[in-house]
Design a protein around this motif. Structure first.
Motif, PDB file in Angstrom:
ATOM      1  N   VAL A   1       0.845  -1.150  -0.120  1.00 47.96           N
ATOM      2  CA  VAL A   1       0.079   0.064  -0.076  1.00 47.96           C
ATOM      3  C   VAL A   1       1.094   1.398   0.098  1.00 47.96           C
ATOM      4  N   MET A   2       1.716   1.268   0.992  1.00 43.26           N
ATOM      5  CA  MET A   2       2.645   2.571   0.999  1.00 43.26           C
ATOM      6  C   MET A   2       3.454   2.709  -0.231  1.00 43.26           C
ATOM      7  N   ALA A   3       4.029   1.627  -0.814  1.00 41.80           N
ATOM      8  CA  ALA A   3       4.831   1.826  -2.029  1.00 41.80           C
ATOM      9  C   ALA A   3       3.958   2.364  -3.159  1.00 41.80           C
ATOM     10  N   LEU A   4       2.743   1.849  -3.388  1.00 42.49           N
ATOM     11  CA  LEU A   4       1.844   2.225  -4.441  1.00 42.49           C
ATOM     12  C   LEU A   4       1.445   3.685  -4.162  1.00 42.49           C
ATOM     13  N   CYS A   5       1.217   4.170  -3.068  1.00 37.41           N
ATOM     14  CA  CYS A   5       0.855   5.495  -2.585  1.00 37.41           C
ATOM     15  C   CYS A   5       1.949   6.366  -2.967  1.00 37.41           C
ATOM     16  N   SER A   6       3.006   6.145  -2.535  1.00 38.05           N
ATOM     17  CA  SER A   6       4.483   6.830  -2.948  1.00 38.05           C
ATOM     18  C   SER A   6       4.777   7.071  -4.311  1.00 38.05           C
ATOM     19  N   THR A   7       4.308   5.879  -4.984  1.00 44.82           N
ATOM     20  CA  THR A   7       4.464   6.110  -6.497  1.00 44.82           C
ATOM     21  C   THR A   7       3.565   6.927  -7.159  1.00 44.82           C
ATOM     22  N   VAL A   8       2.300   6.864  -6.459  1.00 42.70           N
ATOM     23  CA  VAL A   8       1.397   7.693  -7.189  1.00 42.70           C
ATOM     24  C   VAL A   8       1.468   9.182  -7.118  1.00 42.70           C
ATOM     25  N   CYS A   9       2.121   9.491  -5.796  1.00 43.01           N
ATOM     26  CA  CYS A   9       2.332  10.962  -5.606  1.00 43.01           C
ATOM     27  C   CYS A   9       3.709  11.407  -6.325  1.00 43.01           C
ATOM     28  N   LEU A  10       4.631  10.542  -6.469  1.00 37.89           N
ATOM     29  CA  LEU A  10       5.692  10.901  -7.409  1.00 37.89           C
ATOM     30  C   LEU A  10       5.413  10.920  -9.013  1.00 37.89           C
ATOM     31  N   ALA A  11       4.326  10.516  -9.214  1.00 34.74           N
ATOM     32  CA  ALA A  11       3.754  10.651 -10.792  1.00 34.74           C
ATOM     33  C   ALA A  11       3.167  11.873 -10.767  1.00 34.74           C
ATOM     34  N   LEU A  12       2.554  12.226  -9.711  1.00 36.30           N
ATOM     35  CA  LEU A  12       1.790  13.521  -9.738  1.00 36.30           C
ATOM     36  C   LEU A  12       2.909  14.703  -9.787  1.00 36.30           C
ATOM     37  N   LEU A  13       3.747  14.731  -8.917  1.00 36.05           N
ATOM     38  CA  LEU A  13       4.783  15.686  -8.982  1.00 36.05           C
ATOM     39  C   LEU A  13       5.418  15.633 -10.343  1.00 36.05           C
ATOM     40  N   MET A  14       5.664  14.371 -10.836  1.00 36.24           N
ATOM     41  CA  MET A  14       6.448  14.260 -12.192  1.00 36.24           C
ATOM     42  C   MET A  14       5.488  15.028 -13.385  1.00 36.24           C
ATOM     43  N   VAL A  15       4.187  15.110 -13.337  1.00 44.26           N
ATOM     44  CA  VAL A  15       3.303  15.724 -14.122  1.00 44.26           C
ATOM     45  C   VAL A  15       3.591  17.242 -14.015  1.00 44.26           C
ATOM     46  N   VAL A  16       3.642  17.768 -12.783  1.00 46.23           N
ATOM     47  CA  VAL A  16       4.026  18.955 -12.713  1.00 46.23           C
ATOM     48  C   VAL A  16       5.212  19.534 -13.137  1.00 46.23           C
ATOM     49  N   GLY A  17       6.286  18.547 -12.919  1.00 49.39           N
ATOM     50  CA  GLY A  17       7.613  18.977 -13.220  1.00 49.39           C
ATOM     51  C   GLY A  17       7.681  18.782 -14.803  1.00 49.39           C
ATOM     52  N   THR A  18       6.992  17.953 -15.548  1.00 48.18           N
ATOM     53  CA  THR A  18       6.996  17.783 -17.064  1.00 48.18           C
ATOM     54  C   THR A  18       6.449  18.968 -17.616  1.00 48.18           C
ATOM     55  N   ALA A  19       5.373  19.541 -17.164  1.00 41.73           N
ATOM     56  CA  ALA A  19       4.687  20.898 -17.687  1.00 41.73           C
ATOM     57  C   ALA A  19       5.499  21.874 -17.683  1.00 41.73           C
ATOM     58  N   GLN A  20       6.461  22.013 -17.007  1.00 38.50           N
ATOM     59  CA  GLN A  20       7.497  23.076 -16.870  1.00 38.50           C
ATOM     60  C   GLN A  20       8.505  22.850 -18.108  1.00 38.50           C
ATOM     61  N   LEU A  21       8.796  21.875 -18.404  1.00 31.27           N
ATOM     62  CA  LEU A  21       9.784  21.713 -19.409  1.00 31.27           C
ATOM     63  C   LEU A  21       9.746  22.449 -20.802  1.00 31.27           C
TER      64      LEU A  21
END
Length: 308
Positions: A41-61
């Motif tokens: 559960v914790m691995a899935l949740c942390s990966t989801v949040c990392l993916a959300l942060l990646m969306v924000v980071g990718t949109a800045q490139l």
């Protein structure tokens, strides 16, 4: 999303106390199921949040393939320090996915090689290999699950100890311990803070098989002698050797020489293991809540920022 998107990345720290106490205070089956569930559960949740942060980071490139509206200031400001965090999340998520894929490929490659080594032998539940090197291991998958043992191992054990050996390996196969080990390995790839849970599950699965073997042969001392002998005579075991492989061995022997562990649904809260268990369960629940809240919030922001 605010700071809540970061919390699932560090909440696995709440599982550290139970990772140690579960080995000592809980029945091995309960400990294995609990630690596997919490880490997944914790691995899935942390990966989801990392993916959300990646969306924000990718949109800045510059030249990103995402819709222009996704780089809107309201989207970026939903993440504190988005300039740094968003871009840092991109290589971090790549490392997580890459590590998980490597673990899966390694796992399936070992399985394939192990089954290929048995090609031509009768497809019986037990495969006895004419090898003077002592080893024994449980081999899942293929046409059927099998216990593989060398003649070198069998000649070194007494009849009752052989029964304990086979019972131990059959317990690994019957309970699907390879699945628990793979799940916690993938979880540790997703979040390094979950590494202690992987080590704990490697031990509790062995203890689970030890207890199942003791119940099957009717003697805890016979199983203790068997795993002690197997450890002493085993030198270079194959990759799938599970009998007396993860340890520490002295703790396993000491546990077998003591009384059988008691199966309890949930320990009292006002005990060390009870408090640790509630802390880990709360951490897993909060991880699920924060990751779901962050995902919904970002989806709403992206929907509002995307022109129709």
């Amino acid at each position: 999303m605010g700071i809540f998107v970061f919390l699932p990345l560090v909440l696995p720290l709440t599982a550290w106390p139970i990772a140690r106490l579960a080995e000592q205070r809980l029945h091995p089956r309960t400990a294995t199921l609990l630690l596997t569930g919490v880490s997944s559960v914790m691995a899935l949740c942390s990966t989801v949040c990392l993916a959300l942060l990646m969306v924000v980071g990718t949109a800045q490139l510059p030249g990103n393939p995402l819709p222009d509206g996704w780089s809107d200031s309201e989207v970026r400001e939903s993440v504190p320090h988005h300039e740094i965090v968003g871009k840092a999340a991109i290589p971090a998520l790549v490392a997580v996915v890459g590590g998980g894929l490597r673990a899966l490929v390694h796992h399936h490659r070992l399985l394939r090689r192990a089954h290929q080594a048995l090609a031509g032998l009768p497809r019986t539940a037990v495969a006895v290999l004419p090898d003077t090197e002592p080893y024994a291991y449980a081999l899942p998958g293929g046409p059927r699950d099998r216990v593989v043992v060398s003649t070198g191992m069998l000649t070194r054990l007494a009849p009752r100890e052989r029964r304990a050996l086979f019972a131990h390996e059959r317990a690994h196969l019957a309970a699907g311990h390879h699945r628990h080990l793979l799940l916690v390995r993938l979880a540790a790839c997703a979040n390094p803070f979950l590494w202690p849970l992987r080590k704990a599950v490697a031990y509790t699965t062995e203890r689970w098989a030890d207890e199942a073997a003791a119940q099957a042969v009717g003697s805890r001392r016979a199983v203790a002698r068997a795993i002690g002998k197997a450890a002493l005579v085993t030198h270079g075991t194959p990759a799938f050797a599970a009998f007396a492989a993860p340890g520490p061995l002295p703790r396993r022997v000491a546990a077998l020489l003591g009384p059988a562990p008691v199966v309890r649904a949930w320990p009292p809260i006002f005990t060390a293991v009870g408090l640790a268990l509630w802390t880990a369960a709360t951490g897993a629940l909060l991880s699920a809540m924060f990751s779901a809240n962050s995902a919904v919030t970002l989806l709403l922001l992206l929907h509002a920022a995307t022109p129709l």
